[in-house]
Write a protein that holds these residues in place. Sequence first.
Motif, PDB file in Angstrom:
ATOM      1  N   GLY A 173      -7.635  -3.082   0.707  1.00  0.00           N
ATOM      2  CA  GLY A 173      -7.777  -1.839   1.468  1.00  0.00           C
ATOM      3  C   GLY A 173      -7.154  -0.669   0.730  1.00  0.00           C
ATOM      4  O   GLY A 173      -6.148  -0.823   0.025  1.00  0.00           O
ATOM      5  N   LEU A 174      -7.766   0.503   0.880  1.00  0.00           N
ATOM      6  CA  LEU A 174      -7.255   1.737   0.290  1.00  0.00           C
ATOM      7  C   LEU A 174      -7.301   2.853   1.325  1.00  0.00           C
ATOM      8  O   LEU A 174      -8.198   2.876   2.181  1.00  0.00           O
ATOM      9  N   THR A 175      -6.354   3.773   1.229  1.00  0.00           N
ATOM     10  CA  THR A 175      -6.437   5.014   1.998  1.00  0.00           C
ATOM     11  C   THR A 175      -6.672   6.154   1.011  1.00  0.00           C
ATOM     12  O   THR A 175      -6.187   6.120  -0.133  1.00  0.00           O
ATOM     13  N   ALA A 176      -7.395   7.147   1.452  1.00  0.00           N
ATOM     14  CA  ALA A 176      -7.730   8.260   0.562  1.00  0.00           C
ATOM     15  C   ALA A 176      -6.478   8.985   0.080  1.00  0.00           C
ATOM     16  O   ALA A 176      -6.392   9.385  -1.086  1.00  0.00           O
ATOM     17  N   LEU A 177      -5.498   9.142   0.954  1.00  0.00           N
ATOM     18  CA  LEU A 177      -4.294   9.882   0.565  1.00  0.00           C
ATOM     19  C   LEU A 177      -3.458   9.118  -0.452  1.00  0.00           C
ATOM     20  O   LEU A 177      -2.887   9.707  -1.375  1.00  0.00           O
ATOM     21  N   GLU A 178      -3.371   7.798  -0.319  1.00  0.00           N
ATOM     22  CA  GLU A 178      -2.596   7.044  -1.311  1.00  0.00           C
ATOM     23  C   GLU A 178      -3.302   7.007  -2.655  1.00  0.00           C
ATOM     24  O   GLU A 178      -2.644   7.041  -3.710  1.00  0.00           O
TER      25      GLU A 178
END
Length: 424
Positions: free
Chosen positions: A239-244
């Motif tokens: 999983g990835l978040t755009a901000l990280e």
Amino acid sequence: MASSRALEGTTIRHIALAVGGVAAALAVMGGSLALALGVLGGERPLPTRPPSAVVGGAGGGGGSASSGAAPKEGPTPVPGGSPSPAGEAGLSPTPDGVIPENVNVSPEFLALRDTLAKEIEAYAAQVGGIEVGIAVTDLQTGETISLGGNDLHRTGCTMNMFALFAAVGEFQAGRADPDRVAYHVNVGIGQSFPPQVYRLMANVFGSVQAGEEMMTSWGMVASHFYQLPYYPVGPQTNGLTALEVNMVLTKLYRGQLFEPEWTEYTLARLRNIASYLNYILPGQLPASATVAHKIGYFWDRDGWVNNDAGLVTFTGGDGKEKAYVITYLSQKARTEYTGYSFGARLSGIVWDYFAATYEPKAGALGRSQPPSPPPPPPPPRPSPTAPPPATPTPPPPTPPPPTPSPIPSPSPVPSPAATQSPTP
């Protein structure tokens, strides 16, 4: 292009791969159907040689593909570099992995965020639903805007960008030879081919489970690198978040991940992307934009995943390099086209903002403009009526009679002289 390329198979990317056969097409899709199949099955054995469709592609010679010995013992490099500007202070996750959104941002940059929000809302209603996370960081000011920036998204092969970063950390530390794995990097990253990323990690680390530790060292909390795409080793999902993602790409650009030599190496690898994979972030950008990025895409049970994360650079009006980071994550799209075409549209809107902000000459860095609007329709025709009688054509004027030529008067004939009578 109005329908899913996956269904119709009519795009340049799929046509170009058709000659390589089914195996090659699945390979180069790099996280599409290959990853979908991988999720359903066990770990795939490495093929004995690269598929013919990718041999020699995307450049890069490189050494053998031996598994390599386990890496030497040593500390993992810790990101260094100078302190971040004030505007970047918001890109620090809390222990729960939440990065505050849209703080310390100028009104002009917030206006871009509002434009993107309207686009996403309208598009989701139009296509029947899509989940989008997007983050944009102005690297001149350190300001970041986002929408759904803390939402966790499935990754596809975008996650392999972090496999590259982990390998570069080993190159910098002298524990791995970049020349030996050049082919794996160029094909695995440049052509988004998971088996070559698998070989890269096996050669550099002796295993493929090194990404999670590195991501944690870079400050990523919510995002997780459990397994290489196409090679699942358990039920956990990447999983990835755009901000990280933006946080790490900002550190990369500012030299806070690697030394200058290896920063340039990493950016060069992310710019050496096969042209048929440049359809999301670079899709609507002009030639004056240089994009270092990594896409990821696959079909899942609830729809398509289409992601792209990267760094855009260009020359501003002052002659200096300008840069911004953009991450587009989308999932649950009905078709592949639904997901990737919208990412290209949002990327174009972001470009327009930066071109207008840092290049004051109107249109100098503008992307391809849409065609001019059609001319206004002609006025409505009157109701049909009986045609008016034709105006008679006047007869041609009668030419005047020719002037008779004058008849010359006859010359007078002299009278004969009287004959004298003879004298007697």
